[in-house]
Design a protein around this motif. Structure first.
Motif, short mmCIF file in Angstrom:
data_model
loop_
_atom_site.label_atom_id
_atom_site.label_comp_id
_atom_site.label_asym_id
_atom_site.label_seq_id
_atom_site.Cartn_x
_atom_site.Cartn_y
_atom_site.Cartn_z
N GLY A 48 53.91 44.40 55.71
CA GLY A 48 52.58 44.83 55.31
C GLY A 48 52.54 45.33 53.88
N VAL A 49 53.57 46.09 53.50
CA VAL A 49 53.63 46.60 52.13
C VAL A 49 53.83 45.46 51.14
N VAL A 50 54.72 44.54 51.48
CA VAL A 50 54.97 43.39 50.59
C VAL A 50 53.71 42.55 50.44
N LEU A 51 53.03 42.27 51.54
CA LEU A 51 51.80 41.48 51.47
C LEU A 51 50.68 42.24 50.74
N ALA A 52 50.63 43.54 50.90
CA ALA A 52 49.63 44.32 50.15
C ALA A 52 49.92 44.26 48.66
N ALA A 53 51.20 44.27 48.27
CA ALA A 53 51.55 44.14 46.86
C ALA A 53 51.16 42.76 46.33
N VAL A 54 51.39 41.72 47.12
CA VAL A 54 51.00 40.37 46.71
C VAL A 54 49.48 40.29 46.56
N ALA A 55 48.75 40.91 47.46
CA ALA A 55 47.29 40.92 47.37
C ALA A 55 46.83 41.66 46.11
N ALA A 56 47.50 42.75 45.78
CA ALA A 56 47.14 43.50 44.57
C ALA A 56 47.40 42.68 43.31
N VAL A 57 48.50 41.96 43.28
CA VAL A 57 48.80 41.09 42.13
C VAL A 57 47.76 39.97 42.03
N ALA A 58 47.38 39.39 43.16
CA ALA A 58 46.37 38.33 43.15
C ALA A 58 45.03 38.87 42.66
N LEU A 59 44.67 40.07 43.05
CA LEU A 59 43.42 40.66 42.60
C LEU A 59 43.46 40.96 41.11
N ALA A 60 44.59 41.45 40.62
CA ALA A 60 44.75 41.69 39.18
C ALA A 60 44.66 40.38 38.41
N ASN A 61 45.26 39.34 38.94
CA ASN A 61 45.19 38.02 38.31
C ASN A 61 43.75 37.53 38.26
N ALA A 62 43.00 37.70 39.34
CA ALA A 62 41.60 37.29 39.35
C ALA A 62 40.79 38.07 38.30
N GLY A 63 41.07 39.34 38.17
CA GLY A 63 40.40 40.15 37.15
C GLY A 63 40.72 39.66 35.74
N TRP A 64 41.97 39.31 35.50
CA TRP A 64 42.37 38.82 34.19
C TRP A 64 41.71 37.47 33.89
N VAL A 65 41.66 36.60 34.88
CA VAL A 65 41.04 35.29 34.69
C VAL A 65 39.55 35.47 34.39
N GLN A 66 38.89 36.37 35.08
CA GLN A 66 37.47 36.62 34.82
C GLN A 66 37.28 37.15 33.40
N HIS A 67 38.18 38.01 32.95
CA HIS A 67 38.14 38.51 31.58
C HIS A 67 38.26 37.35 30.59
N ARG A 68 39.18 36.43 30.84
CA ARG A 68 39.36 35.26 29.97
C ARG A 68 38.12 34.36 29.98
N ARG A 69 37.48 34.21 31.14
CA ARG A 69 36.25 33.40 31.22
C ARG A 69 35.15 34.03 30.37
N ARG A 70 35.04 35.36 30.41
CA ARG A 70 34.03 36.04 29.59
C ARG A 70 34.33 35.88 28.10
N GLN A 71 35.62 36.00 27.75
CA GLN A 71 36.00 35.80 26.35
C GLN A 71 35.62 34.40 25.88
N ARG A 72 35.91 33.39 26.68
CA ARG A 72 35.60 32.02 26.33
C ARG A 72 34.10 31.83 26.18
N SER A 73 33.34 32.43 27.09
CA SER A 73 31.89 32.30 27.02
C SER A 73 31.33 32.94 25.74
N ARG A 74 31.85 34.09 25.37
CA ARG A 74 31.40 34.74 24.13
C ARG A 74 31.80 33.94 22.90
#
Length: 85
Positions: A48-74
């Motif tokens: 459960g802890v390992v999978l929660a860490a993987v989920a946290a990394v995936a969420l951070a990655n999604a946040g970073w990708v969204q940041h990059r999409r906004r940068q590209r749009s600007r």
């Protein structure tokens, strides 16, 4: 003297895959988060802890990708690349 370096002779250059990367990151977050919850409910703390860490990394990655999409749009003054932007 010829075509630009890295350009393929049979088509336009590749486009960014940020939308696909965002979808995959969110899918990874949902699957890993759900598996983490299931593991905790079954009393499996370490997986459960390992999978929660993987989920946290995936969420951070999604946040970073969204940041990059906004940068590209600007940078491209609001040019839309797909239905999802």
């Amino acid at each position: 003297m010829g075509r630009p370096r890295g350009d393929l002779p049979f088509g336009p250059p590749a486009h960014s895959a940020l939308n696909l990367r965002l979808a995959l990151a969110l899918f990874g977050f949902v699957v890993a988060g759900g598996a983490a919850v299931a593991a905790f409910l079954l009393g499996r703390v370490l997986p459960g802890v390992v999978l929660a860490a993987v989920a946290a990394v995936a969420l951070a990655n999604a946040g970073w990708v969204q940041h990059r999409r906004r940068q590209r749009s600007r940078a491209e003054h609001g040019k839309r690349h797909s239905l999802f932007e």
